[in-house]
Design an enzyme around this catalytic site. Sequence first.
Site, PDB file in Angstrom:
ATOM      1  N   LYS B  55     -15.781   0.534   6.834  1.00  0.00           N
ATOM      2  CA  LYS B  55     -14.756  -0.512   6.936  1.00  0.00           C
ATOM      3  C   LYS B  55     -14.825  -1.207   8.296  1.00  0.00           C
ATOM      4  O   LYS B  55     -14.728  -2.428   8.387  1.00  0.00           O
ATOM      5  CB  LYS B  55     -13.359   0.083   6.710  1.00  0.00           C
ATOM      6  CG  LYS B  55     -13.112   0.485   5.251  1.00  0.00           C
ATOM      7  CD  LYS B  55     -11.804   1.265   5.067  1.00  0.00           C
ATOM      8  CE  LYS B  55     -11.708   1.827   3.651  1.00  0.00           C
ATOM      9  NZ  LYS B  55     -10.597   2.774   3.484  1.00  0.00           N
ATOM     10  N   GLN B  99      -6.231   5.932   6.541  1.00  0.00           N
ATOM     11  CA  GLN B  99      -7.265   6.485   5.671  1.00  0.00           C
ATOM     12  C   GLN B  99      -6.717   7.715   4.938  1.00  0.00           C
ATOM     13  O   GLN B  99      -6.262   8.665   5.558  1.00  0.00           O
ATOM     14  CB  GLN B  99      -8.501   6.855   6.499  1.00  0.00           C
ATOM     15  CG  GLN B  99      -9.665   7.381   5.687  1.00  0.00           C
ATOM     16  CD  GLN B  99     -10.256   6.333   4.736  1.00  0.00           C
ATOM     17  OE1 GLN B  99     -10.369   5.155   5.068  1.00  0.00           O
ATOM     18  NE2 GLN B  99     -10.607   6.755   3.542  1.00  0.00           N
ATOM     19  N   ASP B 122      -3.775  -2.263   2.587  1.00  0.00           N
ATOM     20  CA  ASP B 122      -4.168  -1.494   1.401  1.00  0.00           C
ATOM     21  C   ASP B 122      -3.297  -1.855   0.197  1.00  0.00           C
ATOM     22  O   ASP B 122      -3.669  -1.587  -0.937  1.00  0.00           O
ATOM     23  CB  ASP B 122      -4.012   0.015   1.679  1.00  0.00           C
ATOM     24  CG  ASP B 122      -5.341   0.670   2.020  1.00  0.00           C
ATOM     25  OD1 ASP B 122      -6.387   0.129   1.624  1.00  0.00           O
ATOM     26  OD2 ASP B 122      -5.318   1.740   2.669  1.00  0.00           O
TER      27      ASP B 122
END
Lengths: 297, 297
Positions: B55, B99, B122
């Site tokens: 990422k 994460q 997200d």
Amino acid sequence: MVAEKIDGKLISTDLRLKIKNEIELLKKTHENFKPKIVIIQVGDRPDSSTYVRMKLKSCSEVGIEGELLKYDSNISEIEMIEKLNTLNNDKSVHGILVQLPLPSQLDEETITNSVNVEKDVDGFSELNIAAVFKKNSKLKIIPCTPKGIMYMLDYEKIQLQGKNAVVCGRSDIVGGPMGKLLEKKGATVTTLHSKSTPEQFKFYLKNADIIVSAVGKPNFINGNDIKPGCVIIDVGTNYIPDETKKSGQRMVGDVDFDSCSQIASKITPVPGGVGPMTVVMVLHNLLQTAKEQEGIL
Amino acid sequence: MVAEKIDGKLISTDLRLKIKNEIELLKKTHENFKPKIVIIQVGDRPDSSTYVRMKLKSCSEVGIEGELLKYDSNISEIEMIEKLNTLNNDKSVHGILVQLPLPSQLDEETITNSVNVEKDVDGFSELNIAAVFKKNSKLKIIPCTPKGIMYMLDYEKIQLQGKNAVVCGRSDIVGGPMGKLLEKKGATVTTLHSKSTPEQFKFYLKNADIIVSAVGKPNFINGNDIKPGCVIIDVGTNYIPDETKKSGQRMVGDVDFDSCSQIASKITPVPGGVGPMTVVMVLHNLLQTAKEQEGIL
């Protein structure tokens, strides 16, 4: 086959009595337990006035204090939010219900989301909707109509796991949460909606073990459309002309009751099906929020 | 029929380039435009480290500043929330990505909901999930995998309205929002899940025009199961033994590619299908939040 009628009036009366008894008991064991709901009505639409009156009457019957706050139809959004904030912070108020629809200067989403999630007895605020939608989220307050339907299905001991369920309609307060609640109980759910084709309606309805219809069209579902032995929940409230009535009209659901009751195994009538369940679920939600806010398990 | 491959690598590369160009342009026209993401990693699971590295690399390639904050695996929930609050209030940070998975002392729902909804790239926080679920809500940030799939379907000009769509799996971050997004584009959606029976899988898959599978089982869907001409999106990432590989294993999806590609009209491969789309959607979401926070329309 002649379908058994699912008697929403009976089931809701039974539940209302349970709620009344529980409140009576709690008032004895907890001297400060005074469950209270505030209903807000903006303007004076006659239909809204009728609903508000019904809700207040139901509350009073089970020992919930009901207060009606009526505001002028041109109240501003800021003013309305201020009033809601005051109620949100008022510890004597356990539930706040804003009667919809609202006049156009008030954005329903903004107003609905201004009700504290803990006092949102309609279950319309975003956080409550998210809780219905999320798989593992602890359910908070479930919107009254789908909650009432789930209660009925459970009362009637209708098996959901492994069944084909079809929900007609995808509104935020009925169809949407309904599908998710059925899915959470193990049903495999298909949602039919305004963009579904006639062929899709035909195909999915014919294979459905459980049908929940909330489209608002009289005679939308007919005996020929359905699978023998299915269960039908009719959320529709439609008015059709009827000269034999003083009012000149009569309330019917989405489902052609006569033909469907020859094919289905169980079916809710209109009136006397889902309607009374929706009303009693306001009380059920209020009892829940009052217990939570007063720290009663 | 031999299916056309939907090339996620190509589509994501194309989109990545568009994002890169837009950021370059915005930096020229707005001198203070410095899009920045903070990625939080708790502990050091090797798989998480790989994803985080990927990422960060992707961000840097398109001109997004990436910062990695690594915390010890036994950080407390309170400490974690404090750190998130600091980032929520830091105007130089446009996106925060925690994460997952997290160690057990950290409740994922609590942590996810502690990220400011405007910075939740997200799309996992409750308010963003509610926005996906609500019919008329203005969509905020859409979770990356379903967003990537919708982008692919649109790129491939696949008609959704009036089609039968089947989503296999009902997770909060893939299956759940996926079904709702397909429905919003007019598809009639059935969600199959762990409580659906084998007969239900067979029935609905055979009638599906569009299949999205996210169940995590290799060879779960076979050519015999599907309707000729359907479109298959394979979200599965499963590892099976393969002696010809140095690692001794090979990544496959949920779908038996060889047999399905004889029947379907379009199909995503694994790897090289949905995976690259998910990664690029983090960048897409970050660009969106950065523009919103900097007041750029």
